[in-house]
Design a protein around this motif. Structure first.
Motif, PDB file in Angstrom:
ATOM      1  N   HIS A  18      37.656 -11.151   6.101  1.00 52.25           N
ATOM      2  CA  HIS A  18      38.242 -11.703   4.906  1.00 52.25           C
ATOM      3  C   HIS A  18      38.084 -13.046   4.365  1.00 52.25           C
ATOM      4  O   HIS A  18      38.630 -13.937   4.108  1.00 52.25           O
ATOM      5  CB  HIS A  18      39.997 -12.060   5.616  1.00 52.25           C
ATOM      6  CG  HIS A  18      40.707 -10.863   6.359  1.00 52.25           C
ATOM      7  ND1 HIS A  18      41.470 -11.108   7.355  1.00 52.25           N
ATOM      8  CD2 HIS A  18      40.352  -9.633   6.088  1.00 52.25           C
ATOM      9  CE1 HIS A  18      41.954 -10.188   7.670  1.00 52.25           C
ATOM     10  NE2 HIS A  18      41.505  -9.005   7.079  1.00 52.25           N
ATOM     11  N   ILE A  60      37.064 -15.265   1.448  1.00 49.15           N
ATOM     12  CA  ILE A  60      37.728 -15.669  -0.173  1.00 49.15           C
ATOM     13  C   ILE A  60      37.128 -17.079  -0.472  1.00 49.15           C
ATOM     14  O   ILE A  60      36.514 -17.700   0.152  1.00 49.15           O
ATOM     15  CB  ILE A  60      39.075 -15.602  -0.082  1.00 49.15           C
ATOM     16  CG1 ILE A  60      39.586 -16.745   0.899  1.00 49.15           C
ATOM     17  CG2 ILE A  60      39.863 -14.203   0.509  1.00 49.15           C
ATOM     18  CD1 ILE A  60      40.021 -17.933   0.295  1.00 49.15           C
ATOM     19  N   ASP A 109      38.776 -11.383  -8.631  1.00 54.23           N
ATOM     20  CA  ASP A 109      38.456 -10.591  -6.973  1.00 54.23           C
ATOM     21  C   ASP A 109      39.040 -11.744  -6.060  1.00 54.23           C
ATOM     22  O   ASP A 109      39.445 -12.818  -6.586  1.00 54.23           O
ATOM     23  CB  ASP A 109      36.868 -10.381  -6.905  1.00 54.23           C
ATOM     24  CG  ASP A 109      36.036 -11.442  -7.127  1.00 54.23           C
ATOM     25  OD1 ASP A 109      36.203 -12.604  -6.704  1.00 54.23           O
ATOM     26  OD2 ASP A 109      34.901 -11.216  -7.500  1.00 54.23           O
ATOM     27  N   ALA A 110      38.810 -11.624  -4.838  1.00 55.63           N
ATOM     28  CA  ALA A 110      39.173 -12.428  -3.669  1.00 55.63           C
ATOM     29  C   ALA A 110      38.469 -13.778  -3.958  1.00 55.63           C
ATOM     30  O   ALA A 110      38.978 -14.708  -3.180  1.00 55.63           O
ATOM     31  CB  ALA A 110      38.927 -12.029  -2.284  1.00 55.63           C
ATOM     32  N   MET A 129      40.810 -16.682  -4.962  1.00 50.62           N
ATOM     33  CA  MET A 129      41.873 -17.222  -4.000  1.00 50.62           C
ATOM     34  C   MET A 129      41.690 -18.792  -3.704  1.00 50.62           C
ATOM     35  O   MET A 129      40.421 -18.945  -2.931  1.00 50.62           O
ATOM     36  CB  MET A 129      42.097 -16.328  -2.951  1.00 50.62           C
ATOM     37  CG  MET A 129      42.658 -14.998  -3.211  1.00 50.62           C
ATOM     38  SD  MET A 129      42.786 -14.022  -1.694  1.00 50.62           S
ATOM     39  CE  MET A 129      43.054 -12.231  -2.568  1.00 50.62           C
ATOM     40  N   THR A 133      43.421  -9.266   3.372  1.00 49.05           N
ATOM     41  CA  THR A 133      43.179  -9.587   2.135  1.00 49.05           C
ATOM     42  C   THR A 133      43.394  -8.491   0.981  1.00 49.05           C
ATOM     43  O   THR A 133      43.198  -8.782  -0.431  1.00 49.05           O
ATOM     44  CB  THR A 133      42.149 -10.391   1.801  1.00 49.05           C
ATOM     45  OG1 THR A 133      40.791  -9.949   2.548  1.00 49.05           O
ATOM     46  CG2 THR A 133      42.204 -11.937   2.634  1.00 49.05           C
ATOM     47  N   THR A 177      44.443  -8.837  -2.965  1.00 45.92           N
ATOM     48  CA  THR A 177      43.229  -8.588  -4.095  1.00 45.92           C
ATOM     49  C   THR A 177      43.724  -7.600  -5.104  1.00 45.92           C
ATOM     50  O   THR A 177      43.540  -7.894  -6.227  1.00 45.92           O
ATOM     51  CB  THR A 177      42.122  -8.296  -3.380  1.00 45.92           C
ATOM     52  OG1 THR A 177      41.511  -9.313  -2.328  1.00 45.92           O
ATOM     53  CG2 THR A 177      40.904  -8.121  -4.509  1.00 45.92           C
TER      54      THR A 177
END
Length: 546
Positions: free
Chosen positions: A475, A477, A506-507, A510, A518, A522
């Motif tokens: 995950h 980010i 996109d992630a 974040m 996630t 996303t």
């Protein structure tokens, strides 16, 4: 070639965004994806993840590695990421998790206006075609199929009962803004008659159904973006490599980078955007200084308990299970049921490492097989595993260029356990998880505990186990975070600060990790980005009351 929008990366965000922007027949969209079409058999059959995740042959998988991690005894971590249309939604466990209400309210408190829970909930619902139907919490007509599991195994139900025995409440829905409890995960899996039991990746949901219907949508697969093209401070196109040649595509409105938490900062740095110390030492000319590019990497560090079992009604290596599998293959072809539909992580829980906490800070994934080193080390026989990860880590890492070669892997340094608070929380989580696995409802499934775990270990021994075996649960980010502070790379509308014609979706945007998997967040992010780009941001309806 010229298009209104050029999108780099056909993963969960890129596939969603390309589909939404191309709904307007007067808008031309070009999507560049380094991998393939994302529609092969291993992707469509959920159990095919066992062939893709370990990274042998890099089947639909970038199979990255981190730099050595001091917090993990100097080991290099493994970072599988999807390389196909659909991105990591093509190789993940299909779990549909949104996170906690407070996660998004935290984003808003960090200066990300419009990203609080009440504002993002309509986009989760817009994306969703939930098997439970439309409700205040769920969407029933979106592209992304969200389903009940087709055939969860008996051992998974025993895990849920074991957690309840330890005082963890049952939870039927992990996606109402409060996750605390134990239950079965819902999954991104088709539930219609035609494709029941197949994986519903972001590409299968958003892209594959429209590719032949929209002449305004061009999708180029096996196409690796090598740099962004600027005219002054404006992004005007993308250079890419396909079939051994380097070509260019131009954008008249915007270039949108959706290459993920690793690929997006790498592409920006290759294009001269980021910190000078990360760029100029590779002989790349600076275009725009942005100190946050590649910084703020966050990931969920995960520890696994494993038990051997005499039960053969799960995934394993042995004659009895192999014979049973023939029947499961027939069931999958017949009606989309059976063990081949499994997400492997069938059961889960969100729990607190301390009762005084406001929200759960630990997530459990109960897996119907023996898992060691991301399934790269195989064990004969059968068993079950349970992952525990700390949901909101304090450690921060970075992504950086290892060379000026755009085909080289990025440097990835999560700096796992660099903040001692993370070790304390994960250690407590490992203890709580083992207590669940030793509860009476799982007694008939337990045969032998692996990796030298035993009763009566002190904290130093627990720490040694964690440092020896913990790694990511996939995950990452935050490496081009959204916000208003000096390390923010994009503003709340996802425009890159100080540049024109360039967004990131996109992630990587974040600012902090959400409390869970996630992929769904996303996709939500891309749904909202589509409205931001088109200038029509939806607001939550007061009638929902949620």
């Amino acid at each position: 070639m010229k298009f209104d929008y050029v999108i780099v990366g056909g993963g969960s965000a890129g596939a969603t965004l390309a589909s939404r922007l191309s709904e307007d027949a007067h808008t031309s969209v070009c999507l560049l994806e380094a991998g393939g079409k994302g529609d092969d058999f291993l992707i469509r059959m959920p159990a095919g993840v066992v062939a893709m995740l370990p990274g042998k042959g890099k089947i639909n998988n970038w199979a990255f590695n981190t730099v050595p991690q001091p917090g993990l005894n100097g080991r290099r971590g493994y970072q599988p990421r999807g390389r196909a249309l659909g991105g990591s939604s093509a190789i993940n466990a299909m779990l549909y998790i949104r996170g906690q209400r407070q996660d998004y309210d935290d984003w808003a408190n960090l200066g990300c206006d419009g990203w609080d829970w009440e504002s993002v909930l309509p986009y989760f619902k817009k994306s969703e075609n939930n098997e439970r139907g439309h409700s205040d919490w769920h969407g029933g007509s979106g592209p992304l199929h969200v389903s009940e599991q087709r055939s969860p195994r008996p051992v998974t139900h025993a895990f849920i009962e074991a957690a309840r025995y330890r005082g963890i409440p049952a939870r039927a829905d992990f996606n109402q803004g409060d996750n605390e409890g134990v239950g079965l995960y819902q999954v991104t899996q088709f539930h219609d008659r035609a494709r029941r039991g197949e994986r519903c990746s972001a590409a299968a949901a958003y892209l594959h159904p429209v590719l032949r219907q929209r002449p305004n949508l061009t999708v180029k697969t096996n196409t690796k973006a090598t740099r962004l093209i600027f005219e002054g401070k404006r992004a005007v196109g993308v250079a890419y490599r396909a079939g051994g040649s380097v070509q260019e595509v131009r954008a008249t409105r915007e270039v949108i980078v959706a290459a993920g938490a690793f690929g997006t900062p790498q592409l920006l740095q290759l294009s001269g955007v980021g910190r000078p110390e990360d760029i100029t030492r590779h002989g790349i000319q600076m275009v725009h200084e942005l100190p946050g590019v590649g910084q703020n990497l966050q990931d969920h560090l995960d520890f696994i308990h494993v038990f051997k079992s005499k039960d053969t009604d799960n995934f394993g290596i042995g004659l009895a299970g192999t014979v049973n599998m023939l029947g499961h293959i027939a069931n999958w072809y017949k009606d989309g049921s059976g063990m081949l539909t499994t997400p492997f992580a069938e059961g889960g829980a969100f729990i607190k490492s301390a009762p005084t906490l406001e929200r759960p800070d630990l997530q459990l994934h109960f897996v119907i097989s023996i898992v060691e080193d991301h399934a790269r080390k195989l064990h004969p026989g059968y068993g079950f595993s349970c992952h525990v990860c700390q949901l909101r880590p304090h450690s921060r890492g970075e992504v950086f260029l290892q060379s000026a070669d755009p085909m080289a892997d990025p440097g990835i340094d999560p700096r796992f356990l660099s903040d001692q608070r993370d070790l304390a929380a994960l250690l407590q989580g490992a203890k709580l998880t083992r207590d669940i696995l030793l509860a009476p409802p799982l007694r008939q499934y337990r045969h032998r505990e692996l990796f030298g775990m035993r009763d009566g270990m002190n904290d130093r021994e627990w720490e040694q186990h964690i440092r020896a075996r913990a790694d990511t649960i996939y995950h990452p980010i935050g490496t081009c975070k959204m916000g208003t502070d000096e390390l923010a790379v994009v503003d709340p509308s996802l425009k890159v600060r100080g540049l024109q014609g360039l967004r990131i979706v996109d992630a990587s945007v974040m600012p902090t990790l959400i409390s869970g998997n996630t992929n769904a967040p996303t996709i939500m992010l891309a749904e909202r980005a589509a409205d931001l780009i088109r200038g029509g941001v939806a607001r939550p309806s007061p009638s929902t009351g949620k």
